[in-house]
Motif scaffolding. Structure first.
Motif, PDB file in Angstrom:
ATOM      1  N   GLY A   7      38.443 -10.841  -0.227  1.00  0.00           N
ATOM      2  CA  GLY A   7      38.868 -11.162  -1.579  1.00  0.00           C
ATOM      3  C   GLY A   7      37.696 -11.430  -2.516  1.00  0.00           C
ATOM      4  N   MET A   8      38.017 -11.997  -3.653  1.00  0.00           N
ATOM      5  CA  MET A   8      37.026 -12.261  -4.681  1.00  0.00           C
ATOM      6  C   MET A   8      37.177 -13.688  -5.184  1.00  0.00           C
ATOM      7  N   SER A   9      36.082 -14.248  -5.668  1.00  0.00           N
ATOM      8  CA  SER A   9      36.100 -15.609  -6.194  1.00  0.00           C
ATOM      9  C   SER A   9      35.279 -15.682  -7.470  1.00  0.00           C
ATOM     10  N   ARG A  10      35.708 -16.553  -8.364  1.00  0.00           N
ATOM     11  CA  ARG A  10      34.968 -16.795  -9.596  1.00  0.00           C
ATOM     12  C   ARG A  10      33.879 -17.822  -9.328  1.00  0.00           C
ATOM     13  N   ILE A  11      32.975 -17.983 -10.268  1.00  0.00           N
ATOM     14  CA  ILE A  11      31.795 -18.806 -10.044  1.00  0.00           C
ATOM     15  C   ILE A  11      32.133 -20.246  -9.663  1.00  0.00           C
ATOM     16  N   ASN A  12      33.115 -20.845 -10.320  1.00  0.00           N
ATOM     17  CA  ASN A  12      33.455 -22.237  -9.997  1.00  0.00           C
ATOM     18  C   ASN A  12      34.039 -22.386  -8.599  1.00  0.00           C
ATOM     19  N   GLN A  13      34.554 -21.287  -8.029  1.00  0.00           N
ATOM     20  CA  GLN A  13      35.082 -21.318  -6.673  1.00  0.00           C
ATOM     21  C   GLN A  13      33.982 -21.178  -5.627  1.00  0.00           C
ATOM     22  N   ILE A  14      32.874 -20.521  -5.980  1.00  0.00           N
ATOM     23  CA  ILE A  14      31.795 -20.330  -4.996  1.00  0.00           C
ATOM     24  C   ILE A  14      30.714 -21.403  -5.081  1.00  0.00           C
ATOM     25  N   LEU A  15      30.605 -22.081  -6.215  1.00  0.00           N
ATOM     26  CA  LEU A  15      29.538 -23.085  -6.382  1.00  0.00           C
ATOM     27  C   LEU A  15      29.516 -24.158  -5.294  1.00  0.00           C
ATOM     28  N   PRO A  16      30.669 -24.657  -4.815  1.00  0.00           N
ATOM     29  CA  PRO A  16      30.611 -25.690  -3.762  1.00  0.00           C
ATOM     30  C   PRO A  16      29.941 -25.222  -2.469  1.00  0.00           C
ATOM     31  N   PHE A  17      29.829 -23.919  -2.279  1.00  0.00           N
ATOM     32  CA  PHE A  17      29.240 -23.367  -1.059  1.00  0.00           C
ATOM     33  C   PHE A  17      27.780 -22.970  -1.232  1.00  0.00           C
ATOM     34  N   LEU A  18      27.255 -23.151  -2.436  1.00  0.00           N
ATOM     35  CA  LEU A  18      25.892 -22.708  -2.740  1.00  0.00           C
ATOM     36  C   LEU A  18      24.955 -23.892  -2.932  1.00  0.00           C
ATOM     37  N   PRO A  19      23.679 -23.697  -2.573  1.00  0.00           N
ATOM     38  CA  PRO A  19      22.696 -24.767  -2.770  1.00  0.00           C
ATOM     39  C   PRO A  19      22.066 -24.735  -4.163  1.00  0.00           C
ATOM     40  N   ILE A  20      22.695 -24.012  -5.087  1.00  0.00           N
ATOM     41  CA  ILE A  20      22.157 -23.837  -6.439  1.00  0.00           C
ATOM     42  C   ILE A  20      23.268 -24.076  -7.456  1.00  0.00           C
TER      43      ILE A  20
END
Length: 62
Positions: free
Chosen positions: A8-21
């Motif tokens: 699937g696909m995710s928007r930026i606010n959905q992926i931010l919790p998984f990123l160190p940035i």
């Protein structure tokens, strides 16, 4: 914390919790080719393929 689906696909606010940035670094790194390119779904909506985000996260652990 929930897991990011493999498909699937995710928007930026959905992926931010998984990123160190943060959000501004994501966009900076996209421009610099250091982060996966998003997909423009409409004139106002951009999303990333979850598989691209998983691959990027795994590559960071080299």
């Amino acid at each position: 914390m929930q897991n990011l689906p493999k498909d699937g696909m995710s928007r930026i606010n959905q992926i931010l919790p998984f990123l160190p940035i943060g959000k501004s670094t994501v966009w900076k790194w996209v421009r610099e080719g250091k982060f996966p390119e998003p997909v423009k779904l409409s004139s106002t909506m951009t999303a990333w393929r979850n598989s691209d985000i998983h691959a990027w996260i795994e590559a960071q652990g080299k």
